[in-house]
Design an enzyme around this catalytic site. Sequence first.
Site, mmCIF file in Angstrom:
data_model
loop_
_atom_site.group_PDB
_atom_site.id
_atom_site.type_symbol
_atom_site.label_atom_id
_atom_site.label_comp_id
_atom_site.label_asym_id
_atom_site.label_seq_id
_atom_site.Cartn_x
_atom_site.Cartn_y
_atom_site.Cartn_z
ATOM 1 N N GLU A 45 -2.359 4.130 -15.888
ATOM 2 C CA GLU A 45 -3.492 3.939 -14.988
ATOM 3 C C GLU A 45 -3.219 4.617 -13.648
ATOM 4 O OE1 GLU A 45 -3.351 -0.270 -15.081
ATOM 5 O OE2 GLU A 45 -4.138 -0.389 -17.124
ATOM 6 N N GLU A 76 -4.417 -1.665 -21.359
ATOM 7 C CA GLU A 76 -3.008 -1.461 -21.715
ATOM 8 C C GLU A 76 -2.783 -1.445 -23.225
ATOM 9 O OE1 GLU A 76 -4.053 -3.464 -19.319
ATOM 10 O OE2 GLU A 76 -3.025 -2.830 -17.488
ATOM 11 N N PHE A 102 1.472 -6.648 -16.357
ATOM 12 C CA PHE A 102 0.253 -6.338 -17.111
ATOM 13 C C PHE A 102 0.545 -5.722 -18.478
ATOM 14 C CE2 PHE A 102 -1.218 -5.397 -12.558
ATOM 15 C CZ PHE A 102 -1.360 -6.752 -12.294
ATOM 16 N N PRO A 105 -1.307 -7.521 -22.174
ATOM 17 C CA PRO A 105 -2.389 -7.132 -23.093
ATOM 18 C C PRO A 105 -1.917 -6.206 -24.216
ATOM 19 C CG PRO A 105 -3.095 -6.897 -20.816
ATOM 20 C CD PRO A 105 -1.624 -7.151 -20.791
ATOM 21 N N HIS A 143 2.588 -9.929 -9.870
ATOM 22 C CA HIS A 143 3.162 -8.620 -9.546
ATOM 23 C C HIS A 143 4.668 -8.710 -9.334
ATOM 24 C CE1 HIS A 143 -1.105 -8.148 -8.508
ATOM 25 N NE2 HIS A 143 -0.941 -6.866 -8.762
#
Lengths: 343, 375
Positions: A45, A76, A102, A105, A143
């Site tokens: 991304e 993802e 992340f 997913p 994060h």
Amino acid sequence: MSTQLDLPEHLAKTRNGEPVTLLEAISEALYEEMIRDERVFLLGEDIGVYGGAFKVTRGFLERFGPDRVIDTPIAEGGFTGAAAGAAHMGLRPVVEIQFMDFVSPAYDVITNYIATSHYRGAGPLPLVIRGPVGGGNRGGPFHSQNVEMAFFHTPGLKIVYPSTAYDAKGLLKAAIRDDDPVIFEEHKGLYRAPQLREVLPDEDYVVPLGVARTVREGTDVTIVTYGAMVHRSVEAAEELERADGVSVEILDLRTLLPMDDEAIVASVKKTGKLLVVHEDTRTGGIAGEIAMRVSEAAFEWLDGPMLRVTAIDAPVPYSGSLEDYFLPRTGDIVEAARYLAAY
Amino acid sequence: MTRDPGRSRRSSGLPRSAVPFAGPERGPGTNGAGSADHASGDGHAPEAVEPPSPRVLLAALWTSRAADERLAALHDEGRLPLLPSRPPLHEGGVVAAAHAIRIRDDGSGDVLAPTRRAAGALLLLGTDLETFFREHLAERTGSLHGPLAELHRVDFERGLFAPVAPLGVAVEVMAGITLAFRLNGEGRVGVVFDSDRASSTGSWHEGLVFAAARRCPLVVVVERGPADPAFPRPRDTRLEHFGAKGAAYGTPASSVDGADVLAATAALRAAVEGARAGGGVHLVEIRYGMDEGEPDPVVRLRAALLEEGASAEELDSIEQEARRRVDEAAERALAGQTGTGAAPSTARLYAGAGAPAGTDRWAAARASRPTRDRS
């Protein structure tokens, strides 16, 4: 190697004999591998025009074009699965997960499909899934996570987690050249840490997967650790030596899977004491697995309980003071190692 | 970009000289009869596969059905450990797809990703019937040493992508396979099947999002059947036709009755050639048992051929020939069976030298307990 390459200025520090950060070492590894092997390409991304959330791939789009630096939808699972398909067809994709939090997913395709692929007869699957992990940056629970144990239990994957610029570059090159899928974790707190800047060899080197590094030799206590905790353990060892005269040996795993059992066991046989330090949370952390392996292979050599210093079992807090409390501190390591040394 | 020639030419362990039953058009250098189909690695889309004759389609339908029926009989006799659970009358989709793609046996053709509904996929892509039965019987010489091989077998040389149990994941991976086709300028196409219910998964959606955004030469087939009374299902969508989902991804879409194998073949051929010509992802819904008219593709095609003037004797002979070949192959596979299963192994877990250090730690610890010399 880089002396022969056409490099943009911000990726020419090694060629110019200048020190690089861990992040710059990763950028150099990717760039050099893409020049060396045109099958290597990147997906992620905002890695193209924007250069990535941490700017790891700044300048890559201009050099390699949109077919080799692919800005993906925020999906993802979709682009990690697509990377697997491209690997089947002979390419060597490197996936960037913007924050490794992340990667979840993509858990389905990684564990059910990618990790089982070779075993199911689809041949080797050369694929690297890399991205930033770790706390201490006030990123909160979305994060800051360490994701190694979400994948550690899945046969068929390799997991790498470097702590220095030298290792990051050499391990990433090795991961890209490896024929198995590799999860590559990069501690964002180390990305630009000034004390980690170092001058790297201006040559094409790799650090082999599955081989631990002895950071510091010692005789009284073995600390097995990796990632950001390597540096915190070094601080603790120096304090213990200064204040107590305790000699601590530190082993940086570098590769969590496959794990360098031989190095761990050899060190434990030497010191008779084992302390595992990891930034990941406690329950189900890698310390349990390391302790079990040592119990199986070197129980007779132990002169004390096997201990661990870890983050506490909680989501990573938003609050700075709470995050400091949550993460393993140098004092925690000193205390545990001191207890062991005196046991 | 170039691909690693060795990478996509892995052997499945199956005989390369296998000759399939009367099936799809095959190009020069493949394991079947020649056709107007040309391999292309230079970025130019090759000519389309020649349209199959209705008689070839009928033979394919009969062979797939006869193989399914023989498997069911073997299961009833206790000779097949597991029975593939396939809905009846669903042969049309995969037969149509196999006659829309370029089939090769050297890793240069199109790739088909069937589901468990598609027993015929192995056959249609060039596996001989005896091997087909050996794979199902978990015979030791089967490539996977386990039953229901078509659910697990990968053979990229022949263009077979094994079905993936987690629904939708095949769309994600096929997106990448076809991305590689596009990046390499190979003029190849992928066709991935999934069920209507799979199209509710995030994986299906994410795979389609990626493939559509990158204009991958991929045909996504949604097979849709009426709800099985044994498994009452909640309503999956407010859409009348799943093909309407194509609009959400900006892809061409069509919907066709799977019982009409001529129409299904035409729809898939149009989608495959559209994708090959650079049109990106195409979505095709294939409906089973949801339309007016005869739901059995064999009966329907036979009726159409009779109407065109074919004789009943000729069409009967197509069926008889298919059944004869299936039965003979099954008997050969049974006669050669030496046992089932294989020893547990981690040998193929990792590329290269096998399992990494640590895998056998427990066995090693049990075998020789290390003892410290305390002297």
